[in-house]
Design a protein around this motif. Structure first.
Motif, PDB file in Angstrom:
ATOM      1  N   ARG A  63       0.107  -1.184   2.752  1.00  0.00           N
ATOM      2  CA  ARG A  63      -0.540  -1.188   0.970  1.00  0.00           C
ATOM      3  C   ARG A  63      -0.917   0.280   1.398  1.00  0.00           C
ATOM      4  N   HIS A  75       4.685   8.687  -1.834  1.00  0.00           N
ATOM      5  CA  HIS A  75       5.085  10.472  -2.928  1.00  0.00           C
ATOM      6  C   HIS A  75       5.472  11.133  -1.498  1.00  0.00           C
ATOM      7  N   GLN A  76       4.468  11.160  -0.713  1.00  0.00           N
ATOM      8  CA  GLN A  76       4.481  12.325   1.265  1.00  0.00           C
ATOM      9  C   GLN A  76       5.200  11.958   1.727  1.00  0.00           C
ATOM     10  N   ARG A 123     -15.669  13.528  -1.742  1.00  0.00           N
ATOM     11  CA  ARG A 123     -15.204  12.179  -2.972  1.00  0.00           C
ATOM     12  C   ARG A 123     -14.023  11.879  -3.670  1.00  0.00           C
ATOM     13  N   MET A 150      -5.723   2.645  -8.538  1.00  0.00           N
ATOM     14  CA  MET A 150      -6.911   3.322  -8.386  1.00  0.00           C
ATOM     15  C   MET A 150      -8.425   3.222  -8.943  1.00  0.00           C
ATOM     16  N   TYR A 188     -19.609   6.029 -13.164  1.00  0.00           N
ATOM     17  CA  TYR A 188     -18.989   6.972 -11.087  1.00  0.00           C
ATOM     18  C   TYR A 188     -17.332   7.969 -12.398  1.00  0.00           C
ATOM     19  N   TYR A 223     -15.503   6.460   5.630  1.00  0.00           N
ATOM     20  CA  TYR A 223     -14.678   6.368   5.579  1.00  0.00           C
ATOM     21  C   TYR A 223     -14.155   5.159   6.788  1.00  0.00           C
ATOM     22  N   GLN A 246      -0.134   3.649  -9.739  1.00  0.00           N
ATOM     23  CA  GLN A 246      -0.858   4.191  -9.361  1.00  0.00           C
ATOM     24  C   GLN A 246      -2.386   4.814 -10.173  1.00  0.00           C
ATOM     25  N   TYR A 287     -16.566   6.535  -1.714  1.00  0.00           N
ATOM     26  CA  TYR A 287     -15.218   7.782  -1.234  1.00  0.00           C
ATOM     27  C   TYR A 287     -13.494   7.185  -1.274  1.00  0.00           C
ATOM     28  N   GLY A 288     -12.230   8.235  -1.994  1.00  0.00           N
ATOM     29  CA  GLY A 288     -11.264   7.697  -2.202  1.00  0.00           C
ATOM     30  C   GLY A 288     -10.817   7.905  -0.906  1.00  0.00           C
ATOM     31  N   MET A 289      -9.102   7.676  -0.303  1.00  0.00           N
ATOM     32  CA  MET A 289      -8.363   7.776   0.268  1.00  0.00           C
ATOM     33  C   MET A 289      -6.950   8.285  -0.953  1.00  0.00           C
ATOM     34  N   PRO A 290      -6.242   9.241  -0.491  1.00  0.00           N
ATOM     35  CA  PRO A 290      -5.321   9.741  -1.085  1.00  0.00           C
ATOM     36  C   PRO A 290      -3.695   8.794  -1.100  1.00  0.00           C
ATOM     37  N   PRO A 291      -3.097   8.212  -1.479  1.00  0.00           N
ATOM     38  CA  PRO A 291      -1.513   7.750  -1.359  1.00  0.00           C
ATOM     39  C   PRO A 291      -1.027   8.596  -0.518  1.00  0.00           C
ATOM     40  N   ALA A 307     -11.303  13.654  -3.023  1.00  0.00           N
ATOM     41  CA  ALA A 307     -10.272  13.325  -2.170  1.00  0.00           C
ATOM     42  C   ALA A 307      -9.126  12.710  -2.224  1.00  0.00           C
ATOM     43  N   ALA A 308      -9.248  11.508  -2.759  1.00  0.00           N
ATOM     44  CA  ALA A 308      -8.018  10.964  -3.359  1.00  0.00           C
ATOM     45  C   ALA A 308      -7.439  11.038  -5.013  1.00  0.00           C
ATOM     46  N   GLU A 320      -0.522   3.594  -0.999  1.00  0.00           N
ATOM     47  CA  GLU A 320      -1.498   3.803  -2.379  1.00  0.00           C
ATOM     48  C   GLU A 320      -2.647   4.118  -2.024  1.00  0.00           C
ATOM     49  N   GLY A 321      -2.819   4.221  -0.810  1.00  0.00           N
ATOM     50  CA  GLY A 321      -4.363   5.293  -0.540  1.00  0.00           C
ATOM     51  C   GLY A 321      -5.909   3.994  -2.105  1.00  0.00           C
ATOM     52  N   GLY A 322      -6.648   4.665  -2.410  1.00  0.00           N
ATOM     53  CA  GLY A 322      -7.501   4.493  -3.187  1.00  0.00           C
ATOM     54  C   GLY A 322      -8.620   4.052  -2.759  1.00  0.00           C
ATOM     55  N   PHE A 323      -9.753   3.581  -4.246  1.00  0.00           N
ATOM     56  CA  PHE A 323     -11.380   3.627  -3.410  1.00  0.00           C
ATOM     57  C   PHE A 323     -11.678   2.367  -3.522  1.00  0.00           C
ATOM     58  N   GLY A 324     -12.675   2.106  -2.411  1.00  0.00           N
ATOM     59  CA  GLY A 324     -13.510   0.601  -2.674  1.00  0.00           C
ATOM     60  C   GLY A 324     -14.079   0.645  -3.788  1.00  0.00           C
TER      61      GLY A 324
END
Lengths: 232, 425
Positions: free
Chosen positions: B368, B393-394, A35, A86, A94, B349, A82, B386-390, A37-38, B372-376
């Motif tokens: 975007r 910067h990579q 969870r 998020m 949470y 996912y 950022q 679950y989240g996604m990395p931004p 990983a972000a 920016e990634g982010g969470f629902g």
């Protein structure tokens, strides 16, 4: 007669008292590694950053401190776009679980940090961290950050486990005004009393300390030697 | 020649005067104060307060009327528009800075007529062009709920709009052209659910405020109802809600789950939509969500979609290179979550194959999402998303364009490649 006893026993077992788990610790959240990983994208797996100079490690920091920071980011009090984006659609429940998850991770130690420190600098660093410098009117780090420099309470972060470059950069930031906190900004005052060599020495010494989990009886921090706006 | 010009000028003049004469009566209603009866709803009625609390959720008042780090409903959030910035007002019953001295009639005048207590014309960034459909009874319930809140003293920062948009005259003209107080009328040939859905979507839900394209003056375009629109001030695009073909029953079921919890088997809500679910839709009753979906699935198709400009054209040879590079990046960085087949994992996912956000003509959302990634949203139905990395910067702009070009064309997706020049626009 035995029947009545049995019934009593049943009653007791069914009562909420018996159903209550013995410890107040909530069960771990399943699959938290995935969870989060972000967050790992910047703060590293388990909160151990690989790019400490930009993204601090968050492993092993006090849950309350981390939770406060999450609230600060979401509210824009601590400014980082950022982080704010998020956190915007996340519940405070949470966020509290996230803070507890990272507080429960062991901070990484970077052994190379210890090697590069010359003995004179190490001694000066140790003096500042554990005893302070009365002539400079600088209190010991441990007076606020705890005997083991593991922080305490909701507001004071631990220092062990941080990388040398990161600590030095933060002290430099306070000295120059690039990082600030609510007034009176005690960290800024302290940093302004330190020389560049002092900052390097204390950062080097702290980064070289072994990381251990908080001792069972480790006391909360007592009255602070200075007035800090960030500590409510 | 001279004669002809003079004649033309004269004709234009006459046309202008006639237009003005026809238009003036439309400006007229805004000069006086609309006369509104007071209904004196009972501010101590607990059931009415609860009803109002629910309706305020359906209208997402809290989302706009809460400032960063501020008390709920105490206002102060900045709303960016193409005409400058507006700040939301304090809706708590503080006498000096909030609605403490307002009556239910004053409140109805704001919700229905877009007028403040002192008669000032309100800016339509407050979605009263939609709320005007809300019934008087529901408006009164929201009023009673807001009056039950703890008063918070919080002054609203002054709006920062550019001339001439900061004048009441500009608003008067705008309203003359684009606003009329409305009233929801049930369609007798439709089901109760459809009508309830229409009432919620068109009124409190103000879904069209984002999902319908806007004209130059910020008005939503009736000809483009729910055809998708760019959100002013944000680099997000709300996709079309009206499909080219009617929505299947299975898709309707998925949509209910998506709106109520923020995730469904294959989708997730992001950005401004995640906020709508977080603050508003997750609190709605199942029957109300079902009613909204019943209305949405029968929307008449709109074409062409006006959801924003397409990106720059990418020459075929460059596209080929981007796709090759993108495929490699996908395997290294994305596959572990979104899968080799682009199907993701249900409720964790999102699927990228067949995902409308990924293949949309307007590429701003997919760009975007990757940068920016982010969470629902955390919701009662999905408290720990679950989240996604931004990747901002990579990845370089080139790498970002490459991986996006790849996911727009893999697994049967058929959308154009994305130019690196579009990434940071």
């Amino acid at each position: 007669m035995p029947c009545r006893l049995l019934a009593l026993l049943c009653l007791f077992l069914a009562s909420p008292l018996a159903a209550q788990p013995a410890s107040p610790v909530s069960p771990p959240i399943p699959d938290m590694d995935n969870r989060m990983a972000a967050c790992a994208g910047c703060h590293g797996e388990y909160g151990r950053s690989q790019r400490e100079t930009y993204y601090p490690s968050i492993a092993g920091k006090p849950a309350g401190y981390l939770y406060e920071q999450l609230l600060n980011f979401r509210a824009g009090r601590r400014h980082q776009t950022q982080m704010q984006q998020m956190l915007t659609p996340l519940s405070t429940d949470y966020m509290r679980e996230m803070a507890a998850y990272y507080a429960g991770q062991t901070a990484a130690r970077h052994p190379s940090d210890a090697d590069a420190l010359d003995p004179a600098a190490a001694a000066r660093g140790e003096q500042l961290a554990l005893h302070g410098d009365a002539a400079l009117d600088v209190p010991a780090c441990r007076d606020c950050h705890g005997a083991g420099l593991r922080g305490g309470g909701p507001y004071v972060p631990g220092l062990v486990g941080l990388r040398r470059e990161y600590i030095e950069a933060q002290l430099g930031g306070w000295q120059s005004g690039a990082r600030s906190a609510l007034a009176p900004d005690c960290m800024a005052t302290i940093a302004q009393r330190l020389s560049g060599e002092d900052m390097a020495a204390v950062a080097g010494w702290i980064a070289a300390q072994p990381v251990q989990p908080k001792a069972a009886g480790e006391t909360e921090i007592g009255p602070l030697p200075m007035n800090c706006g960030a500590v409510r | 020649m001279m004669r002809l010009t003079r004649w033309l000028v004269g004709l234009c003049g006459v046309a202008l005067i006639m237009a003005a004469a026809a238009f003036l009566p439309r400006l007229w209603p805004d000069v006086g104060m609309p006369q509104v009866a007071d209904t004196h709803p009972d501010t101590g009625d607990a059931a009415l307060i609860e009803r109002g609390r629910y309706l305020a959720r359906a209208g997402n008042c809290i989302g706009c009327h809460t400032g960063p780090g501020g008390e709920p409903y105490a206002g102060g959030r900045r709303i960016e528009t193409p005409f400058g910035d507006l700040y939301t007002t304090n809706l708590t019953p503080d006498a000096a800075s909030g609605l403490g001295t307002w009556t239910a009639a004053d409140f109805w005048r704001a919700m229905h007529h877009g007028r403040s207590r002192d008669g000032r014309l309100l800016y339509p960034a407050f979605p009263y062009p939609d709320y005007t459909q809300v019934s008087r009874a529901d408006s009164d319930a929201i009023y009673v709920f807001l009056q039950s809140l703890e008063p918070v003293a919080a002054d609203t920062p002054p709006h920062a709009l550019r001339f001439p948009y900061n004048t009441q005259l500009a608003l008067r003209i705008w309203r003359g052209l684009f606003f009329e107080p409305g009233e929801f009328r049930a369609a007798p040939d439709k089901s109760d659910a459809w009508n309830r859905g229409a009432y919620l979507v068109e009124g409190l839900g103000h879904c069209g405020a984002c999902h319908t394209a806007r004209g130059r003056l910020g008005q939503t375009l009736a000809s483009a109802d729910y055809g998708g629109g760019r959100i002013p001030g944000l680099r997000w695009t709300a996709p079309a809600l009206s499909g080219a073909s009617p929505m299947s029953a299975a898709r309707a079921e998925e949509l209910k789950t998506l709106l109520a919890t923020g995730v469904s088997r294959r989708n997730v809500t992001s950005g401004p939509m995640a906020e709508v679910v977080f603050h508003s839709l997750q609190y709605l009753r199942e029957a109300d969500i079902a009613a909204m979906v019943e209305y949405l699935r029968q929307l008449p198709p709109t074409s062409p979609t006006l959801d924003g400009p397409a990106g720059l054209r990418v020459p075929p040879s460059q596209a080929k290179r981007l796709l090759k590079q993108g495929r490699a990046l996908y395997v290294d960085h994305c596959e572990s979550c979104h899968g080799e087949d682009g199907l993701g994992e249900p409720r964790r996912y999102p699927a990228l194959a067949g995902n409308a956000l990924v293949t949309a003509n307007a590429t701003s959302n997919v760009i975007r999402s990757v940068l920016e990634g982010g969470f629902g949203p955390s919701t009662a139905g999905n408290p720990r998303p679950y989240g996604m990395p931004p990747y901002a910067h990579q990845f370089s702009a080139q790498q970002t364009a490459a991986v996006i070009s790849y996911i727009r064309q893999a697994w049967g997706n058929e959308a154009s490649a994305v130019s690196p020049l579009d990434i940071n626009r």
